[in-house]
Motif scaffolding. Structure first.
Motif, mmCIF file in Angstrom:
data_model
loop_
_atom_site.group_PDB
_atom_site.id
_atom_site.type_symbol
_atom_site.label_atom_id
_atom_site.label_comp_id
_atom_site.label_asym_id
_atom_site.label_seq_id
_atom_site.Cartn_x
_atom_site.Cartn_y
_atom_site.Cartn_z
ATOM 1 N N LYS A 205 0.853 -1.184 0.000
ATOM 2 C CA LYS A 205 0.000 0.000 0.000
ATOM 3 C C LYS A 205 0.890 1.236 0.000
ATOM 4 O O LYS A 205 1.722 1.390 0.890
ATOM 5 N N VAL A 206 0.702 2.101 -0.989
ATOM 6 C CA VAL A 206 1.557 3.280 -1.139
ATOM 7 C C VAL A 206 0.704 4.535 -1.212
ATOM 8 O O VAL A 206 -0.332 4.570 -1.887
ATOM 9 N N LEU A 207 1.156 5.572 -0.498
ATOM 10 C CA LEU A 207 0.540 6.893 -0.583
ATOM 11 C C LEU A 207 1.532 7.831 -1.260
ATOM 12 O O LEU A 207 2.660 7.994 -0.794
ATOM 13 N N VAL A 208 1.130 8.445 -2.371
ATOM 14 C CA VAL A 208 1.962 9.440 -3.045
ATOM 15 C C VAL A 208 1.467 10.825 -2.639
ATOM 16 O O VAL A 208 0.269 11.113 -2.728
ATOM 17 N N ILE B 101 16.096 10.976 -6.657
ATOM 18 C CA ILE B 101 15.341 10.043 -5.803
ATOM 19 C C ILE B 101 16.153 9.869 -4.528
ATOM 20 O O ILE B 101 17.361 9.635 -4.592
ATOM 21 N N SER B 102 15.521 9.975 -3.370
ATOM 22 C CA SER B 102 16.250 9.771 -2.124
ATOM 23 C C SER B 102 15.404 8.990 -1.133
ATOM 24 O O SER B 102 14.172 8.955 -1.230
ATOM 25 N N THR B 103 16.089 8.377 -0.174
ATOM 26 C CA THR B 103 15.400 7.545 0.817
ATOM 27 C C THR B 103 15.315 8.225 2.174
ATOM 28 O O THR B 103 14.953 7.580 3.161
ATOM 29 N N ASP B 104 15.636 9.518 2.239
ATOM 30 C CA ASP B 104 15.712 10.192 3.545
ATOM 31 C C ASP B 104 14.551 11.139 3.807
ATOM 32 O O ASP B 104 14.596 11.927 4.742
ATOM 33 N N GLY B 105 13.505 11.099 2.987
ATOM 34 C CA GLY B 105 12.390 12.005 3.176
ATOM 35 C C GLY B 105 12.636 13.349 2.517
ATOM 36 O O GLY B 105 13.526 13.498 1.676
ATOM 37 N N ILE B 106 11.840 14.365 2.914
ATOM 38 C CA ILE B 106 11.896 15.641 2.211
ATOM 39 C C ILE B 106 11.409 16.770 3.108
ATOM 40 O O ILE B 106 10.641 16.562 4.051
ATOM 41 N N ILE C 253 6.615 5.611 8.911
ATOM 42 C CA ILE C 253 6.805 4.666 7.815
ATOM 43 C C ILE C 253 7.864 5.231 6.865
ATOM 44 O O ILE C 253 8.115 6.437 6.864
ATOM 45 N N PRO C 254 8.485 4.389 6.039
ATOM 46 C CA PRO C 254 9.515 4.885 5.121
ATOM 47 C C PRO C 254 8.966 5.937 4.155
ATOM 48 O O PRO C 254 7.811 5.866 3.733
ATOM 49 N N VAL C 255 9.810 6.916 3.836
ATOM 50 C CA VAL C 255 9.436 7.981 2.903
ATOM 51 C C VAL C 255 10.505 8.073 1.817
ATOM 52 O O VAL C 255 11.685 8.271 2.110
ATOM 53 N N ILE C 256 10.087 7.908 0.576
ATOM 54 C CA ILE C 256 10.967 8.104 -0.575
ATOM 55 C C ILE C 256 10.606 9.445 -1.208
ATOM 56 O O ILE C 256 9.425 9.744 -1.418
ATOM 57 N N LEU D 110 4.175 2.771 2.743
ATOM 58 C CA LEU D 110 5.231 3.633 2.209
ATOM 59 C C LEU D 110 4.631 4.941 1.712
ATOM 60 O O LEU D 110 3.517 4.958 1.186
ATOM 61 N N VAL D 111 5.374 6.020 1.875
ATOM 62 C CA VAL D 111 5.011 7.311 1.285
ATOM 63 C C VAL D 111 6.046 7.672 0.226
ATOM 64 O O VAL D 111 7.252 7.517 0.440
#
Length: 324
Positions: free
Chosen positions: A98-101, A194-199, A219-222, A173-174
């Protein structure tokens, strides 16, 4: 010293190399070319690299191509596929995912409207899963998307909106999409990170809000971003550098002056320019005059890449035929 504004890990590394004439300890760098696209992968491995880069441990991937500014349909497809390929290396796709963009930014300000435009082109599916009471599907994942707007319009911190949605729909995941800032005009609208540390929402226009990352949201944020602006000091710095380069090659009276200017490093020149501009309020944010078309093309590329990366049953033919 003034801090040169950049949201790109690639540029932070370059600044260090210019100043210290060497590689940053505690990071790993890979670089390759795919046609007209240069792919650079910077991975921060430990606390030493984290401290120097001033970014969390994680992966930062950039796709660069000057041709991104051109309306080239074939190149657009190629970069969408490369983006999807890099996303698949980061996101563990499974049938129950399940992904939220989250499309960050102000849809009424063109250079800051990338996030909302990407969201409008995604193949969202959560309502289908809810309607048919399904937990999984062979060709699709449960994808939802939101453009929360900006606090100046909503009066609500973006992080509060996103956190409330996460508590309700419980995604795994977001993926956050936003406009960024660059230290080089040549990278504006030609680079996808693209990064794996959020924004930090609003970082592209110098208005950082509450960080969206795993610590804040649980939750993880890309993060996917494109530098759409530079500040006036950066643009002036680049212009002066080109003038210095041109004059230093000519044997004419006064060329020694330009050689002397050429001995200043980028940080020193940038500080000098900022000092001149700031009293007049002239250090404005700058973006290309054809930004409308560029943002539209970039939103197609990123949305196509996300759609193909997350939905196992969707390929390039599908996104071009049905989703636009």
């Amino acid at each position: 010293m003034y801090e040169i504004r950049t949201d790109l890990a690639l540029e932070t590394r370059e600044l260090y190399q210019e100043k210290n004439k060497g590689e940053i300890p505690g990071i790993k760098v890979e670089k390759e070319e795919e046609g007209e696209v240069i792919i650079t992968r910077v991975e921060i491995l430990n606390e030493e690299g984290q401290k120097i880069m001033n970014r969390p441990i994680g992966r930062y991937i950039t796709l660069e191509s000057i041709a991104l500014r051109k309306p080239d349909a074939d190149l657009k497809d190629d970069i969408s596929q490369l983006l999807a390929k890099e996303l698949k290396k980061i996101v563990k796709i499974h049938k129950n995912l399940k992904v939220l963009v989250v499309g960050l930014g102000n849809e009424y300000v063109t250079p800051d409207s990338l996030g909302p435009k990407v969201v409008s082109k995604l193949f969202v599916t959560r309502h289908f899963f809810q309607l048919y009471n399904k937990d999984s599907d062979e060709g699709l994942i449960e994808l939802s998307a939101i453009s929360p707007g900006v606090m100046g319009v909503t009066g609500i911190e973006t992080g509060e909106i996103v956190k409330g949605i996460i508590e309700k729909i419980k995604p795994d995941l977001v993926i956050a999409v936003d406009a960024l800032a660059s230290r080089k005009m040549e990278r504006v609208n030609t680079t996808i990170q693209i990064s794996t540390d959020g924004i930090h929402p609003g970082s592209g226009v110098g208005n950082k809000r509450q960080t969206l990352d795993k610590e804040a949201l649980g939750i993880p944020v890309i993060a996917i971003g494109v530098p759409t602006v530079v500040d006036a000091a950066t643009l002036t710095n680049d212009t002066i550098q080109m003038v210095i380069s041109a004059f230093s090659k000519q044997s004419r009276p006064g060329s020694e002056f330009y050689k002397m200017l050429g001995q200043l490093n980028n940080e020193e020149k940038y500080e000098l320019i900022r000092e001149v501009l700031e009293p007049y309020g002239a250090n404005v944010i700058v973006t290309p005059n054809n930004v409308d078309d560029i943002i539209l093309n970039l939103s197609h590329i990123i949305s196509n890449g996300i759609n193909m990366a997350l939905h196992p049953g969707i390929d390039l033919k599908d996104v071009n035929r049905y989703l636009h």
